[in-house]
Design an enzyme around this catalytic site. Structure first.
Site, PDB file in Angstrom:
ATOM      1  N   GLY D  27      18.866 -22.570  -5.353  1.00  0.00           N
ATOM      2  CA  GLY D  27      18.093 -22.476  -4.127  1.00  0.00           C
ATOM      3  C   GLY D  27      18.543 -23.484  -3.096  1.00  0.00           C
ATOM      4  O   GLY D  27      19.081 -24.550  -3.440  1.00  0.00           O
ATOM      5  N   ASN D  28      18.350 -23.139  -1.837  1.00  0.00           N
ATOM      6  CA  ASN D  28      18.678 -24.077  -0.765  1.00  0.00           C
ATOM      7  C   ASN D  28      17.975 -23.658   0.511  1.00  0.00           C
ATOM      8  O   ASN D  28      17.731 -22.483   0.748  1.00  0.00           O
ATOM      9  CB  ASN D  28      20.205 -24.162  -0.544  1.00  0.00           C
ATOM     10  N   SER D  44      25.011 -29.614  -2.251  1.00  0.00           N
ATOM     11  CA  SER D  44      25.302 -28.698  -3.361  1.00  0.00           C
ATOM     12  C   SER D  44      25.006 -29.336  -4.708  1.00  0.00           C
ATOM     13  O   SER D  44      25.404 -30.472  -4.965  1.00  0.00           O
ATOM     14  CB  SER D  44      26.783 -28.299  -3.307  1.00  0.00           C
ATOM     15  N   GLY D  45      24.273 -28.625  -5.569  1.00  0.00           N
ATOM     16  CA  GLY D  45      24.125 -29.021  -6.970  1.00  0.00           C
ATOM     17  C   GLY D  45      23.385 -30.314  -7.216  1.00  0.00           C
ATOM     18  O   GLY D  45      23.610 -30.972  -8.235  1.00  0.00           O
ATOM     19  N   SER D  73      25.500 -27.322   0.501  1.00  0.00           N
ATOM     20  CA  SER D  73      25.305 -26.154  -0.363  1.00  0.00           C
ATOM     21  C   SER D  73      26.463 -25.184  -0.201  1.00  0.00           C
ATOM     22  O   SER D  73      26.938 -24.939   0.914  1.00  0.00           O
ATOM     23  CB  SER D  73      24.007 -25.460   0.023  1.00  0.00           C
ATOM     24  N   SER D  74      26.904 -24.613  -1.331  1.00  0.00           N
ATOM     25  CA  SER D  74      28.012 -23.655  -1.254  1.00  0.00           C
ATOM     26  C   SER D  74      27.626 -22.419  -0.446  1.00  0.00           C
ATOM     27  O   SER D  74      28.504 -21.692   0.019  1.00  0.00           O
ATOM     28  CB  SER D  74      28.454 -23.259  -2.667  1.00  0.00           C
ATOM     29  N   ASP D  75      26.351 -22.187  -0.228  1.00  0.00           N
ATOM     30  CA  ASP D  75      25.915 -21.038   0.561  1.00  0.00           C
ATOM     31  C   ASP D  75      25.815 -21.353   2.052  1.00  0.00           C
ATOM     32  O   ASP D  75      25.349 -20.515   2.835  1.00  0.00           O
ATOM     33  CB  ASP D  75      24.548 -20.547   0.052  1.00  0.00           C
ATOM     34  N   HIS D  94      17.150 -19.743   0.706  1.00  0.00           N
ATOM     35  CA  HIS D  94      17.777 -18.852  -0.268  1.00  0.00           C
ATOM     36  C   HIS D  94      17.286 -19.228  -1.655  1.00  0.00           C
ATOM     37  O   HIS D  94      17.274 -20.406  -2.008  1.00  0.00           O
ATOM     38  CB  HIS D  94      19.302 -18.990  -0.207  1.00  0.00           C
ATOM     39  N   HIS D  96      16.869 -17.676  -6.030  1.00  0.00           N
ATOM     40  CA  HIS D  96      17.089 -16.646  -7.047  1.00  0.00           C
ATOM     41  C   HIS D  96      15.731 -16.335  -7.687  1.00  0.00           C
ATOM     42  O   HIS D  96      15.652 -16.122  -8.897  1.00  0.00           O
ATOM     43  CB  HIS D  96      18.087 -17.130  -8.095  1.00  0.00           C
ATOM     44  N   ASP D 119       1.409  -8.496   6.094  1.00  0.00           N
ATOM     45  CA  ASP D 119       0.976  -9.724   6.767  1.00  0.00           C
ATOM     46  C   ASP D 119       2.172 -10.553   7.243  1.00  0.00           C
ATOM     47  O   ASP D 119       2.076 -11.254   8.245  1.00  0.00           O
ATOM     48  CB  ASP D 119       0.113 -10.578   5.817  1.00  0.00           C
ATOM     49  N   HIS D 168      22.669 -10.100  -5.967  1.00  0.00           N
ATOM     50  CA  HIS D 168      22.598 -11.548  -5.808  1.00  0.00           C
ATOM     51  C   HIS D 168      21.130 -12.019  -5.742  1.00  0.00           C
ATOM     52  O   HIS D 168      20.573 -12.395  -6.770  1.00  0.00           O
ATOM     53  CB  HIS D 168      23.390 -11.930  -4.549  1.00  0.00           C
ATOM     54  N   TYR D 226      -5.727 -14.432  13.292  1.00  0.00           N
ATOM     55  CA  TYR D 226      -5.788 -15.087  11.988  1.00  0.00           C
ATOM     56  C   TYR D 226      -5.536 -16.574  12.190  1.00  0.00           C
ATOM     57  O   TYR D 226      -4.735 -16.961  13.023  1.00  0.00           O
ATOM     58  CB  TYR D 226      -4.735 -14.483  11.054  1.00  0.00           C
TER      59      TYR D 226
END
Lengths: 229, 229, 229, 229
Positions: D27-28, D44-45, D73-75, D94, D96, D119, D168, D226
Site C-alpha cells: 500500500g501507498n 518503498s518497502g 514507492s515503486s508505484d 493504492h 491490495h 454515497d 492487480h 450531509y
C-alpha cells in the site's frame, strides 16, 4: 465449596468470549465435580464483562439449584443430560459460533476434510434430528440433550467431543470445562474451513480413515506423541 | 433537559461502533423521551472518536431541531416516521453493517433459519419495496420510513424489531436506544449465518413455527425464563 | 550457543500468532544455522503466551535433539527433509491458516491470479499428492516432507517458497525464519483472494507469465527495485 | 518545505493500516502540493510501525526525487500519471485490500448495488484493460497509470474516485491524501458487500440511477446536506 471449580468454569466462559465465539450474552460453559456429581454453570443472561466466579451456579444432576444462587443458564438441562449419558466428560460448552451454527442451521453433519479436524475429532461431527412437536412443547432443553445422545448411538462421545443441534448450534465437551472450550474453538475453525473446502472443491470426499486416525492418535491415547507429555 | 437520554443515545451510538457495525461516520441511533415526545439523535457526519453526549441533537416528532443544536443525522426523518407509526418503541438504530446490507442490496427478506434469529425476531425480517420516482424526488428520508411501515402491514413491529431497506441497509428498534443497538448486533449476526446456511444447504427451509416461538417466548413475554428476570 | 537463532525463531513463531495465522498451539517455525547445520524449532504443544527463546529446541539434520531440551514440534521431521532437499533455505514455517488450509483440503494447487501472488511466488503453489498407506503407517512426518519435495520436481523452491499438503495445510520457507513467516502471511492472503476471485469469475485464468514475472522480478533478483535496496 | 504535507501523507498511510487495508509493507498514499506541483509519497518497502513524516519522499510530476530522500514507492509513476491526467485531485491511495483486489483479479467492474456505494462513487467502478506486452516490458508503472486514464474516457474521475487495475488491485483518489484513503476504505467495504449481494441474488441489477444520484448528491455538490456543512 467448589470454589476451585467455580473459578475454572468462570475462566472457561471468559475464554469462550476471548476466542471470539460469543455475541452479547450468548454461550455457556459448565464443569462437573466428579466426587459430588455437582455441576457448576454460568448464570443466565449475565454480562461477560462483569462475570465473577462467585456468580457461577451450582446444580445437581437432577437440576436442583443451590440455595441463594442466581438462575442457571436456560440450557442447563441439556448439559445435565450429557453428563448423565456420556461417562467421563467433566465439561460442556455451548455456543452460537458463526460457522458451526451455519452447519447446524443447514442440518448437515460436518465431514472430516482435513487433519485439523482429525486432531481433535475422530470423524464427522453428527447433526441431531429435528425435535418433534411433543419434545418442543415438553421439557425442551432436556429433550435437546436426548436428541444429542441419540445422535451418538454409533459414535464414541470421547472421540468425537461435539455435536451440531439442528436449527440451533453446537455443543462440545471434554475432560474439563477448559477442554470443552478448546473443542468449541476447534469446531468453529473446522466448520469454517470445511465450508471453504466445499466452495473450492464441490463433492470432494473427506480424508482417509488412516490419515484421520494417524492425526487423532498422535494427540490422544496411549501412543500420543504431541505436546510435552 | 434530556441529559440522561443524551448520555444513553451517545453511549448507544458508541456501542454500535464497538460492535464493529460502523465504517467511518456511518450509522446512527436515536432515543425517544416518552413524556415529552422529544427524540435525541446523533448529529450528522460526526466522528465517533470525539463524540460526546452534549453533541446529541434534540428534535420533536415533526423534525424541528432544538435551538443551538448541530444538524441532526440526515436519516432523522426516517426515525421519526417509525416513532410515530410503531407505538411502544423508544429507540431506533440504522447501520450499513456488512451482511444485513448485503441482504438489503439483494432485495430479499431474511428467513428465520435458526434459534439465534428466533431469540430476538419472531419470524422473517421484511424487505421494503423499492421507492418509486415520486418518493425519491420528494421527502426521501421520510418516504423511506413510510416504505418501512408498509412492510409491517402484517407483521408486529415489537415482535420483529428490524427491517431491511431495499438497496440501502437495515433499521432496527426496541424499548430503548440500547435495545435497538442490540437488535442491530443480532440482525448482523443472523444475516451472516443465514447467508452461510444457504451456501451449505441451498433451498433449505426455515425452522418450524413451533421451534421459532419456543425460543422467542422463552426470552420475551409473560412466560419468559431467560436471564435473571 | 545458537542464542541469536533461538531469539529469531521464537520471535518468528510469535509473529505467526500476531499475524492471526494461529489457533491454540498450532503452527511452528524453525530456522537453520548454516555453519553447524543445526536447526532450532518450536517445542511441541507450548502456549504462545508464555513462549520464550530458551524453550526453543535444537536438533541436528538427522533429528537428534539437544540434551535437556523440550520435545520438538511433532512436525520437525518434515522441516528437516526440506532443509536437506532445498539448498539455500534457512527458515521453514507451518500453519493451519484458514484459507491456505481450505485449498489444501480441496486438494488443489493455488493459481496465480494477481500481482499480490506474483510479488512473492513465481507461479502456482503446488499441492502434494496424497500419502499412500505405507507412508501413513511409516515415518509419517518425514514422508510428508518427501511428498513436498516430489511436488517440486519441476518447480524452483526459492522462486515458489511454499506448498499445500493435501488434506493438511501449508508449509512455507525462505532465507530466514522471518522470511518463512512472511511467506506464510502472503500465502494466506493470496489463498483468500484467489477463493474470492473464483467466486466472482468462475473459470477465469491466471495472470500472464509476463505480468507475473514483472512483479516477481521487481522484488527479487538482480534487477529488483522494490524497497530501499 | 512541505512539512505539513509530509505529516498529512504519513498520517494517511498510517490510516490505511489502521483501517485494516494493509498486509506487511503493501500500500501507498501520496499527496500533491497544488502551488508547487510537488508530490509527497511513502518510501518503498518501509515498515508501517516505524514510519515517520521525515521519511516521506518528495518527487516532482516528472518523477525527479528530492536530494537525500529515500527511494519512493515503486508505484510512484502511476500516482504521477493520475495527478497529471485528473485535474483537481490532491491525493492518491493504492492498496491490495482483499475484496477490491478480488474484483480486480476477476477483471470485473464493480456495479453500484446500494446506497453505501452511491454515497461516495456515482456509478460502477471501472476495471482497466490488461496491459499488453509492450506496456509490460516498458515503463510498467506509468503504463498502469495510462490504462487507468483510458478507463475514465467516459467517466468523471471526481465523481467516481477509484478504479480496479486488472490482475492487480485498486487505486483511489480525492481532494487530499486523507480523502483518497477514505475512498479506499469505502471501496473495500462496497467490494465486500457487492460480492455477498451477488451470492444472495445472482443476476440482480444495480440500484436505479435516481436512487444512486440522490445519495451521491446529498453528500456532494451544491445541494449536499450531509454532515455539519
Amino acid at each position: 465449596m467448589l470454589d476451585e471449580l467455580k473459578h475454572q468454569v468462570c475462566e472457561a466462559n471468559l475464554a469462550l468470549q476471548r476466542a471470539g465465539l460469543v455475541v452479547l450474552t450468548w454461550g455457556n460453559v459448565s464443569g462437573m465435580d466428579a466426587d459430588s456429581g455437582l455441576v457448576v454453570i454460568k448464570p443466565s443472561g449475565v454480562d461477560y464483562d462483569t462475570m465473577r466466579p462467585e456468580q457461577m451456579v451450582v446444580v445437581d444432576l437432577d437440576g436442583r439449584v443451590g440455595a441463594g444462587d442466581l438462575r442457571p443458564s436456560s440450557d442447563t438441562p441439556t448439559h445435565l443430560v450429557l453428563y448423565r449419558a456420556f461417562p467421563g466428560i467433566r465439561g460442556v460448552a455451548h455456543t452460537h459460533s458463526t460457522h458451526a451454527t451455519a452447519w447446524a442451521q443447514a442440518k448437515r453433519s460436518l465431514p472430516c476434510y482435513g487433519t485439523t479436524h482429525a486432531d481433535n475429532f475422530r470423524g464427522a461431527i453428527p447433526i441431531t434430528a429435528d425435535l418433534d412437536a411433543r419434545a418442543l412443547s415438553g421439557d425442551y432443553e432436556a429433550e435437546t440433550g436426548h436428541a444429542i445422545v441419540r445422535a451418538f448411538a454409533d459414535v464414541a462421545p470421547l472421540e468425537v467431543p461435539g455435536v451440531l443441534v439442528a436449527g440451533h448450534g453446537p455443543f462440545t465437551w471434554g475432560a474439563s470445562a477448559a477442554h470443552a472450550v478448546e473443542n468449541s474453538i476447534v469446531l468453529e475453525q473446522v466448520a469454517l474451513t470445511a465450508l471453504l473446502t466445499e466452495a473450492l472443491a464441490p463433492g470432494i470426499g473427506g480424508i482417509s480413515t488412516q490419515l484421520r486416525d494417524k492425526h487423532f492418535l498422535r494427540k490422544h491415547g496411549a501412543g500420543a506423541y504431541y505436546g510435552q507429555g
